[in-house]
Design a protein around this motif. Structure first.
Motif, PDB file in Angstrom:
ATOM      1  N   ASN A 177     -18.588  45.959  -1.340  1.00  0.00           N
ATOM      2  CA  ASN A 177     -17.159  45.658  -1.358  1.00  0.00           C
ATOM      3  C   ASN A 177     -16.319  46.903  -1.604  1.00  0.00           C
ATOM      4  O   ASN A 177     -15.188  47.009  -1.116  1.00  0.00           O
ATOM      5  N   PRO A 198     -17.524  38.313  -2.147  1.00  0.00           N
ATOM      6  CA  PRO A 198     -18.422  38.743  -3.229  1.00  0.00           C
ATOM      7  C   PRO A 198     -19.742  37.983  -3.215  1.00  0.00           C
ATOM      8  O   PRO A 198     -19.778  36.772  -3.351  1.00  0.00           O
ATOM      9  N   GLN A 206     -17.108  40.800 -11.410  1.00  0.00           N
ATOM     10  CA  GLN A 206     -16.270  39.911 -12.220  1.00  0.00           C
ATOM     11  C   GLN A 206     -14.912  40.584 -12.381  1.00  0.00           C
ATOM     12  O   GLN A 206     -14.775  41.553 -13.113  1.00  0.00           O
ATOM     13  N   CYS A 216     -12.674  36.354 -10.318  1.00  0.00           N
ATOM     14  CA  CYS A 216     -13.985  36.026  -9.715  1.00  0.00           C
ATOM     15  C   CYS A 216     -14.987  35.873 -10.839  1.00  0.00           C
ATOM     16  O   CYS A 216     -15.562  36.851 -11.314  1.00  0.00           O
ATOM     17  N   SER A 219     -20.149  34.958  -8.552  1.00  0.00           N
ATOM     18  CA  SER A 219     -20.346  35.178  -7.118  1.00  0.00           C
ATOM     19  C   SER A 219     -21.492  34.283  -6.645  1.00  0.00           C
ATOM     20  O   SER A 219     -22.353  33.898  -7.438  1.00  0.00           O
TER      21      SER A 219
END
Length: 545
Positions: A177, A198, A206, A216, A219
């Motif tokens: 990412n 993710p 996170q 987030c 995932s």
């Protein structure tokens, strides 16, 4: 039948997707401090606001036309596989077809290399239906290449333009990412969106804002891995408490993050779990207090050392043994060593040495020095250089001496080839063997000092002696340091062998010099002598090399 059932299953969608239209709306609820270097390298995207998906029953005509316009979308897997990958493709395909049946989705084969080399396959209804709800990334495969140079970015741009892509979806972990963010910066002026999904078993993506709000939390991949590993370790716990003779040391994947180990601990309740992030803030108060009395500062009291970590594990093992339990489950995250002072320093220094060698030589470090001996000789030359050149401090004679004191297998592990992202491959190093070797050594010392002993159930002691015709109240005080005070009895610290056992009984007048040791006493003594046996297990996908 089971396969057909699995393929036919349709996971429930979030309520927002039940509406005919889904729009992105910016929100100011989340605030982030901008890193200056990130702002310099990602000027076109760094100030993007968080967007909330909202469902709409009706939208203005112009919005509807833009929403339903024909689009081409690419998708690529990057990094290790995780359950749920195929459903990301299925969800993307279903949504694209629902909005406009003329939309096309392309999958890039074997990871980012597929984008660079334009190795794409069009996703069709028949193709996606064959892989719905199935694990792995087998549909389009995955890879660990990085789109990290101007040439690769230019080739990726050509691929996206050749396929007429409006967006590229990159499914990956933290490295992937991060790479996606740089690619987004490069493609923003081409009107091509780059969207990161993710995906990581490690659980180390996170996102929290400055107020600690989570964007987030989990995932995909992490939940399944945690459940599978916890189930397996729970079964192992049943085995451990059945045969009562092994400590099962379970190394759990997660690279430098301990999230997976922690989640496994919360679900499976092992006896000891090491959390790497806790070691960072460790302060040895006793060492600080001692140094203060001597009018000095002990900087080594801050942070965890290998020796201290092994002793913390020993403390737990000794306490369990005292309660009659010389067995159990120990969970260790694979990257725990990065949180240990001396190991972290070695990793950083060796990473720099290997990267610098690769940058300045035609052959890479591991090709040039395939054997451990060759690598050690090169490090020795660097240590010599530090003596001759005071400006060279990367690897000095003290580093060499400390490194040479490590076991050979540990040296090989620290010098192992880095992955394609330049990360140290913790899954390739025997973390558990390093720690358990130190634990074994210190337990032997504690055994010699009469500290590491197995507790004897008081009721069993009384029953056994009564059956043998001996008075437990006469023998108990001579044998045990806590007789009459606990459920489990611990032999006196002085009793560390059959000879010292005899000496205690003779001193108490319970047997004469020529008398044979009562068989029941000998049997009970042998039960108090611990034998530390370990079985090692690795839980995770070992595909980073």
């Amino acid at each position: 039948y089971e396969l057909r059932r699995r393929r036919a299953f349709r996971p429930p969608a979030c309520q927002v997707f039940a509406q005919p239209y889904t729009l992105l709306e910016e929100t100011d609820r989340f605030r982030f401090s901008i890193d200056p270097e990130a702002e310099r390298q990602l000027p076109s995207i760094i100030h993007n606001k968080v967007q909330i998906i909202s469902g709409k029953a009706k939208v203005p005509k112009a919005v509807a036309e833009r929403y339903t316009r024909r689009q081409n979308i690419g998708i690529v897997f990057s990094g290790g596989p995780a359950p749920g990958g195929h459903n990301v493709i299925a969800g993307l395909f279903d949504a694209a077809q629902r909005v406009n049946p003329e939309n096309r989705v392309f999958g890039f084969r074997v990871g980012p290399d597929g984008v660079i080399e334009n190795e794409a396959v069009e996703i069709t209804r028949e193709f996606v239906d064959d892989y719905r709800n199935l694990g792995g990334f087998t549909m389009i495969k995955t890879g660990r290449a990085k789109i990290d140079s101007k040439q690769k970015i230019d080739l990726s741009r050509e691929t996206c333009k050749a396929l007429g892509l409006d967006a590229l979806v990159i499914v990956g972990g933290d490295d992937s990412n991060t790479n996606a963010a740089f690619l987004a910066q490069e493609l923003v002026n081409d009107g091509i969106q780059v969207i990161g999904v993710p995906k990581t078993i490690d659980g180390d993506i996170q996102v929290r804002d400055d107020q600690g709000q989570v964007l987030c939390a989990v995932s995909f991949g992490f939940h399944t891995a945690a459940r599978a590993f916890a189930n397996a370790i729970s079964g192992l716990a049943n085995d451990a408490s059945s045969d009562i003779k092994y400590y099962h040391v379970c190394k759990v994947m997660g690279r430098v993050a301990s999230h997976l180990a922690l989640e496994v601990a919360l679900q499976a309740h092992p006896n000891i779990t090491i959390i790497g992030e806790d070691l960072v803030d460790f302060v040895d108060e006793e060492r600080l207090e001692k140094a203060a009395k001597e009018n000095r500062i002990d900087y080594t009291a801050y942070g965890m050392t290998l020796r201290h970590l092994s002793r913390i594990i020993c403390e737990g093992i000794v306490k369990r043994a005292g309660a009659g339990k010389n067995y159990g489950i120990i969970v260790i995250p694979e990257g725990v060593l990065e949180f240990v002072n001396e190991v972290e320093v070695f990793i950083m220094k060796l990473n720099t040495i290997i990267a610098e060698y690769n940058r300045t030589h035609d052959r890479d470090f591991h090709s040039a020095f395939p054997s451990l001996q060759g690598k050690l000789e090169y490090l020795h030359r660097l240590a010599q250089r530090s003596r001759d050149d005071s400006a060279f401090r990367l690897w000095n004679t003290r580093d060499e001496d400390l490194f040479n004191d490590l076991p050979e297998f540990f040296q090989e592990g620290l010098l192992t080839e880095r992955d394609s992202h330049g990360n140290f491959q913790f899954s390739q190093i025997h973390t558990e063997r390093v720690l358990m070797g130190l634990v074994q050594d210190y337990l032997n010392i504690l055994k010699e000092k009469g500290i590491y002993k197995i507790g004897i159930d008081a009721a069993y002691f009384r029953k056994a002696l009564a059956k043998a015709g001996l008075d437990p109240d006469r023998f108990g005080p001579a044998l045990f340091q806590n007789f009459g005070k606990g459920h489990f009895l611990l032999t006196k610290a002085a009793i560390i062998s059959a000879k010292t056992l005899r000496q205690e009984l003779e001193r108490a007048g319970l047997i004469g010099p020529e008398e044979k040791l009562p068989e029941v006493i000998d049997k009970i003594y042998k039960k108090t002598v611990p034998s530390f046996k370990v079985q090692e297990h690795f839980y995770g996908y070992d595909g980073r090399g």
